[in-house]
Enzyme design. Structure first.
Site, PDB file in Angstrom:
ATOM      1  CE1 TYR A  92      45.662  14.593  -4.096  1.00  0.00           C
ATOM      2  CE2 TYR A  92      45.043  12.649  -2.837  1.00  0.00           C
ATOM      3  CZ  TYR A  92      45.983  13.349  -3.571  1.00  0.00           C
ATOM      4  OH  TYR A  92      47.235  12.832  -3.771  1.00  0.00           O
ATOM      5  CD  GLU A 134      48.547   9.933  -4.113  1.00  0.00           C
ATOM      6  OE1 GLU A 134      47.576  10.065  -3.327  1.00  0.00           O
ATOM      7  OE2 GLU A 134      49.181  10.904  -4.575  1.00  0.00           O
TER       8      GLU A 134
HETATM    9  C1  HEM Z   1      46.656  18.005  -6.466  1.00  0.00           C
HETATM   10  C2  HEM Z   1      47.052  18.165  -5.216  1.00  0.00           C
HETATM   11  C3  HEM Z   1      48.463  18.044  -4.723  1.00  0.00           C
HETATM   12  C4  HEM Z   1      49.632  18.426  -5.300  1.00  0.00           C
HETATM   13  C5  HEM Z   1      49.845  19.123  -6.636  1.00  0.00           C
HETATM   14  C6  HEM Z   1      50.688  18.051  -4.381  1.00  0.00           C
HETATM   15  C7  HEM Z   1      52.035  18.290  -4.582  1.00  0.00           C
HETATM   16  C8  HEM Z   1      53.045  17.858  -3.754  1.00  0.00           C
HETATM   17  C9  HEM Z   1      54.464  18.034  -3.994  1.00  0.00           C
HETATM   18  C10 HEM Z   1      55.071  18.752  -5.196  1.00  0.00           C
HETATM   19  C11 HEM Z   1      55.138  17.461  -2.981  1.00  0.00           C
HETATM   20  C12 HEM Z   1      56.668  17.376  -2.793  1.00  0.00           C
HETATM   21  C13 HEM Z   1      57.180  16.059  -3.284  1.00  0.00           C
HETATM   22  C14 HEM Z   1      58.687  15.952  -3.074  1.00  0.00           C
HETATM   23  O1  HEM Z   1      59.136  16.013  -1.922  1.00  0.00           O
HETATM   24  O2  HEM Z   1      59.400  15.804  -4.059  1.00  0.00           O
HETATM   25  C15 HEM Z   1      54.142  16.922  -2.079  1.00  0.00           C
HETATM   26  C16 HEM Z   1      54.443  16.313  -0.889  1.00  0.00           C
HETATM   27  C17 HEM Z   1      53.504  16.050   0.072  1.00  0.00           C
HETATM   28  N1  HEM Z   1      52.143  16.169  -0.050  1.00  0.00           N
HETATM   29 FE1  HEM Z   1      51.158  16.762  -1.675  1.00  0.00          FE
HETATM   30  N2  HEM Z   1      50.144  17.458  -3.290  1.00  0.00           N
HETATM   31  C18 HEM Z   1      48.786  17.441  -3.453  1.00  0.00           C
HETATM   32  C19 HEM Z   1      47.854  16.938  -2.581  1.00  0.00           C
HETATM   33  C20 HEM Z   1      48.142  16.552  -1.295  1.00  0.00           C
HETATM   34  C21 HEM Z   1      47.153  16.185  -0.319  1.00  0.00           C
HETATM   35  C22 HEM Z   1      45.643  16.107  -0.536  1.00  0.00           C
HETATM   36  C23 HEM Z   1      47.817  15.904   0.823  1.00  0.00           C
HETATM   37  C24 HEM Z   1      47.185  15.531   2.130  1.00  0.00           C
HETATM   38  C25 HEM Z   1      47.403  16.221   3.230  1.00  0.00           C
HETATM   39  C26 HEM Z   1      49.237  16.072   0.563  1.00  0.00           C
HETATM   40  C27 HEM Z   1      50.255  15.839   1.455  1.00  0.00           C
HETATM   41  C28 HEM Z   1      51.586  15.824   1.148  1.00  0.00           C
HETATM   42  C29 HEM Z   1      52.627  15.467   2.099  1.00  0.00           C
HETATM   43  C30 HEM Z   1      52.417  15.034   3.547  1.00  0.00           C
HETATM   44  C31 HEM Z   1      53.836  15.613   1.423  1.00  0.00           C
HETATM   45  C32 HEM Z   1      55.244  15.439   1.998  1.00  0.00           C
HETATM   46  C33 HEM Z   1      55.770  14.067   1.794  1.00  0.00           C
HETATM   47  C34 HEM Z   1      57.211  13.973   2.258  1.00  0.00           C
HETATM   48  O3  HEM Z   1      57.795  14.953   2.712  1.00  0.00           O
HETATM   49  O4  HEM Z   1      57.744  12.890   2.151  1.00  0.00           O
HETATM   50  N3  HEM Z   1      49.388  16.461  -0.742  1.00  0.00           N
HETATM   51  N4  HEM Z   1      52.887  17.165  -2.569  1.00  0.00           N
END
Ligand code: HEM
Length: 140
Positions: A92, A134
């Site tokens: 994060y 999580e």
């Molecule tokens: C406050 C911080 C964060 C927000 C607002 C956020 C937001 C999101 C959103 C909106 C999605 C799409 C979900 C969907 O497919 O419906 C997502 C997916 C994802 N996020 Fe985050 N995220 C955050 C932090 C992080 C962090 C720290 C990581 C680490 C690298 C990360 C990695 C991912 C990954 C790998 C996906 C894709 C999962 C998939 O395709 O199945 N995110 N995130």
């Protein structure tokens, strides 16, 4: 808790995020690929449109920062995706730095110091909401 002042400043950035959000998140993922390739690797199986999805989550957060209950369902849905991709608490702060750097890249002088500080605080707050959610999901 976030101060009223921080909430107000973050909320006031909603119009600019509406306009430039996708540009910011696109820039963020480009920085991630260059600076944190091990994080970018977590997106290996992610479908197209991730920059748009992140931009819309960030915008929704800025609009609802004084009413976080409105975000609960989407926080849970995103947290489930995160757990599936093995996102961990230590990721994060790295993503937070990339996001703030991308905001500075795209918004430049339109982004003053107090707005940067408010967003840094607000990001950390939201990050902790995800980390707690999580933790529950990993345990279950
Ligand atoms: C406050 C911080 C964060 C927000 C607002 C956020 C937001 C999101 C959103 C909106 C999605 C799409 C979900 C969907 O497919 O419906 C997502 C997916 C994802 N996020 Fe985050 N995220 C955050 C932090 C992080 C962090 C720290 C990581 C680490 C690298 C990360 C990695 C991912 C990954 C790998 C996906 C894709 C999962 C998939 O395709 O199945 N995110 N995130």
């Amino acid at each position: 808790m976030l101060s009223e002042n921080t909430k107000q400043i973050v909320k006031a950035t909603a119009p600019i995020l509406q306009e430039k959000g996708v540009e910011i998140t696109t820039r963020m993922y480009a920085r991630m690929a260059e600076e944190q390739p091990e994080l970018k690797a977590l997106f290996a199986n992610t479908r197209d449109g991730q920059a748009e999805r992140l931009a819309s989550a960030v915008l929704a957060y800025s609009q609802n920062i004084d009413n976080l209950d409105a975000l609960q369902a989407s926080v849970t849905a995103i947290a489930i995706k995160h757990v599936g991709a093995e996102v961990k608490p230590e990721h994060y702060p790295l993503v937070g730095e990339l996001l703030l750097a991308a905001m500075k890249d795209v918004l430049g002088d339109a982004l003053d110091e107090k707005t940067i500080t408010a967003w840094a605080e607000a990001y950390t707050f939201l990050a902790n909401v995800f980390i707690d959610k999580e933790k529950e999901l990993y345990k279950a």
